[in-house]
Motif scaffolding. Structure first.
Motif, PDB file in Angstrom:
ATOM      1  N   PRO A 138      65.870  47.895  43.526  1.00 39.92           N
ATOM      2  CA  PRO A 138      66.223  49.008  44.402  1.00 39.92           C
ATOM      3  C   PRO A 138      65.483  50.408  43.681  1.00 39.92           C
ATOM      4  O   PRO A 138      65.104  50.195  42.470  1.00 39.92           O
ATOM      5  CB  PRO A 138      67.620  49.271  44.147  1.00 39.92           C
ATOM      6  N   ILE A 139      65.296  51.016  44.598  1.00 44.80           N
ATOM      7  CA  ILE A 139      64.155  52.335  44.171  1.00 44.80           C
ATOM      8  C   ILE A 139      64.745  53.274  44.944  1.00 44.80           C
ATOM      9  O   ILE A 139      64.904  53.126  46.157  1.00 44.80           O
ATOM     10  CB  ILE A 139      62.615  51.838  43.971  1.00 44.80           C
ATOM     11  N   THR A 140      64.521  54.557  44.475  1.00 44.68           N
ATOM     12  CA  THR A 140      65.050  55.989  45.050  1.00 44.68           C
ATOM     13  C   THR A 140      63.786  56.913  44.943  1.00 44.68           C
ATOM     14  O   THR A 140      63.129  56.999  43.984  1.00 44.68           O
ATOM     15  CB  THR A 140      66.117  56.560  44.564  1.00 44.68           C
ATOM     16  N   PHE A 141      63.420  57.561  46.196  1.00 43.35           N
ATOM     17  CA  PHE A 141      62.057  58.471  46.020  1.00 43.35           C
ATOM     18  C   PHE A 141      62.318  59.352  47.299  1.00 43.35           C
ATOM     19  O   PHE A 141      63.079  59.091  48.046  1.00 43.35           O
ATOM     20  CB  PHE A 141      60.693  57.718  46.272  1.00 43.35           C
ATOM     21  N   ASP A 142      61.328  60.368  47.290  1.00 44.20           N
ATOM     22  CA  ASP A 142      61.497  61.338  48.239  1.00 44.20           C
ATOM     23  C   ASP A 142      60.332  61.057  49.229  1.00 44.20           C
ATOM     24  O   ASP A 142      59.208  60.846  48.919  1.00 44.20           O
ATOM     25  CB  ASP A 142      61.221  62.742  47.822  1.00 44.20           C
ATOM     26  N   VAL A 143      60.673  61.463  50.311  1.00 42.59           N
ATOM     27  CA  VAL A 143      59.459  61.548  51.511  1.00 42.59           C
ATOM     28  C   VAL A 143      59.558  62.591  52.486  1.00 42.59           C
ATOM     29  O   VAL A 143      60.612  63.261  52.720  1.00 42.59           O
ATOM     30  CB  VAL A 143      59.691  60.230  52.445  1.00 42.59           C
ATOM     31  N   SER A 144      58.367  63.208  52.675  1.00 47.56           N
ATOM     32  CA  SER A 144      58.139  64.373  53.596  1.00 47.56           C
ATOM     33  C   SER A 144      57.330  63.874  54.905  1.00 47.56           C
ATOM     34  O   SER A 144      56.402  63.338  54.692  1.00 47.56           O
ATOM     35  CB  SER A 144      57.522  65.505  52.704  1.00 47.56           C
ATOM     36  N   VAL A 145      57.913  64.625  56.153  1.00 47.62           N
ATOM     37  CA  VAL A 145      57.244  63.914  57.240  1.00 47.62           C
ATOM     38  C   VAL A 145      56.758  65.329  58.116  1.00 47.62           C
ATOM     39  O   VAL A 145      57.755  65.996  58.434  1.00 47.62           O
ATOM     40  CB  VAL A 145      58.095  63.109  58.050  1.00 47.62           C
ATOM     41  N   TYR A 146      55.559  65.552  58.479  1.00 54.35           N
ATOM     42  CA  TYR A 146      54.985  66.475  59.056  1.00 54.35           C
ATOM     43  C   TYR A 146      54.264  65.773  60.474  1.00 54.35           C
ATOM     44  O   TYR A 146      52.915  65.468  60.242  1.00 54.35           O
ATOM     45  CB  TYR A 146      54.179  67.265  58.265  1.00 54.35           C
ATOM     46  N   GLY A 147      54.735  65.662  61.597  1.00 57.57           N
ATOM     47  CA  GLY A 147      54.193  65.261  62.789  1.00 57.57           C
ATOM     48  C   GLY A 147      53.950  63.695  62.478  1.00 57.57           C
ATOM     49  O   GLY A 147      54.452  62.923  62.349  1.00 57.57           O
ATOM     50  N   ASP A 148      52.491  63.449  62.527  1.00 53.55           N
ATOM     51  CA  ASP A 148      52.067  62.011  62.403  1.00 53.55           C
ATOM     52  C   ASP A 148      51.396  61.838  61.080  1.00 53.55           C
ATOM     53  O   ASP A 148      50.797  60.839  60.796  1.00 53.55           O
ATOM     54  CB  ASP A 148      50.806  61.671  63.236  1.00 53.55           C
ATOM     55  N   LYS A 149      52.032  62.708  59.885  1.00 54.88           N
ATOM     56  CA  LYS A 149      51.537  62.490  58.587  1.00 54.88           C
ATOM     57  C   LYS A 149      52.855  62.316  57.799  1.00 54.88           C
ATOM     58  O   LYS A 149      53.905  62.922  58.214  1.00 54.88           O
ATOM     59  CB  LYS A 149      50.748  63.802  58.290  1.00 54.88           C
ATOM     60  N   ALA A 150      52.895  61.536  56.724  1.00 58.92           N
ATOM     61  CA  ALA A 150      54.246  61.409  55.838  1.00 58.92           C
ATOM     62  C   ALA A 150      53.570  61.128  54.279  1.00 58.92           C
ATOM     63  O   ALA A 150      52.517  60.780  53.982  1.00 58.92           O
ATOM     64  CB  ALA A 150      54.937  60.320  56.306  1.00 58.92           C
ATOM     65  N   THR A 151      54.312  61.691  53.402  1.00 61.35           N
ATOM     66  CA  THR A 151      53.842  61.635  52.062  1.00 61.35           C
ATOM     67  C   THR A 151      55.293  61.086  50.957  1.00 61.35           C
ATOM     68  O   THR A 151      56.340  61.522  51.420  1.00 61.35           O
ATOM     69  CB  THR A 151      53.192  63.147  51.572  1.00 61.35           C
ATOM     70  N   ALA A 152      54.767  60.674  50.245  1.00 62.03           N
ATOM     71  CA  ALA A 152      55.982  60.011  49.135  1.00 62.03           C
ATOM     72  C   ALA A 152      55.332  59.915  47.885  1.00 62.03           C
ATOM     73  O   ALA A 152      54.060  59.528  47.745  1.00 62.03           O
ATOM     74  CB  ALA A 152      56.552  58.744  49.537  1.00 62.03           C
ATOM     75  N   THR A 153      56.162  60.146  46.977  1.00 60.87           N
ATOM     76  CA  THR A 153      55.774  60.049  45.366  1.00 60.87           C
ATOM     77  C   THR A 153      56.777  59.032  44.841  1.00 60.87           C
ATOM     78  O   THR A 153      58.149  59.340  44.895  1.00 60.87           O
ATOM     79  CB  THR A 153      55.668  61.261  44.689  1.00 60.87           C
ATOM     80  N   LEU A 154      56.382  57.818  44.370  1.00 60.99           N
ATOM     81  CA  LEU A 154      57.346  56.992  43.653  1.00 60.99           C
ATOM     82  C   LEU A 154      57.052  56.677  42.088  1.00 60.99           C
ATOM     83  O   LEU A 154      55.762  56.702  41.643  1.00 60.99           O
ATOM     84  CB  LEU A 154      57.261  55.650  44.232  1.00 60.99           C
TER      85      LEU A 154
END
Length: 190
Positions: A138-154
């Motif tokens: 298992p892993i936990t991380f943050d995701v941001s979504v803006y329209g047709d773009k998404a970012t995450a850092t793991l």
């Protein structure tokens, strides 16, 4: 009286229509050639960074809300960017070897979202199952979504996936002591 009956009829029709046609989950496929996954590994004497290619990926939405996702990474695409020539070739080869990710036997890694919690507008905390070298953790991380773009850092602890080369070895050259965690920065285009 006629207005009341007409109003009740309209409310009933719209309510029935909403129940009959609930919002369905929408799956947005990731444009793998336009998306990037950047890695950074650390050692006592510095760090190395590079890229790795997405083989496939999708995010699931319920209306505007992120509710799921899954991704497959092509492990044989590991590419060091901070070195050139012979040193780059050696590091890329070593990362693909059994000392690290064993890409001959494990050509892909995968991530499947198991729980998504909204933490604010366009922001989510995601729990998922990350599989590397046939081991799922298992892993936990943050995701941001803006329209047709998404970012995450793991932040990934490689030792959980039997990637232990140079981990915590005392008394070796500073170059050889490699930190257990590495970072992934993901920029997705859908």
């Amino acid at each position: 009286m006629k207005k009341t009956i007409l109003s009740l009829t309209l409310v009933t029709l719209f309510s029935a229509s909403a129940i009959a046609n609930p919002i369905e989950k929408e799956t947005k496929e990731v444009k793998t050639t336009e998306s990037t996954v950047t890695w950074k590994g650390y050692k006592v004497g510095g760090s190395h960074n590079g890229t790795i290619s997405l083989e496939s990926g999708a995010l699931e939405f319920d209306g505007e809300k992120l509710v799921g996702g899954n991704f497959v990474v092509d492990m044989s695409s590991i590419n060091t960017q901070d070195l050139e020539g012979e040193y780059k070739d050696k590091l890329d080869g070593h990362l693909k070897s059994d000392d690290f990710f064993g890409t001959a036997d494990h050509p892909t890694a995968s991530l499947t979202f198991t729980k998504v919690k909204s933490t604010g507008k366009n922001s989510y905390e995601v729990q998922g199952d990350l599989t590397i070298k046939g081991t799922t953790e298992p892993i936990t991380f943050d995701v941001s979504v803006y329209g047709d773009k998404a970012t995450a850092t793991l932040k990934v602890d490689r030792t959980k996936y039997d990637v232990k080369y140079g981990s915590g070895i005392i008394g070796t050259a500073k170059d050889k002591l490699i930190y257990d965690e590495f970072d992934l920065v993901v920029d997705l285009q859908m």
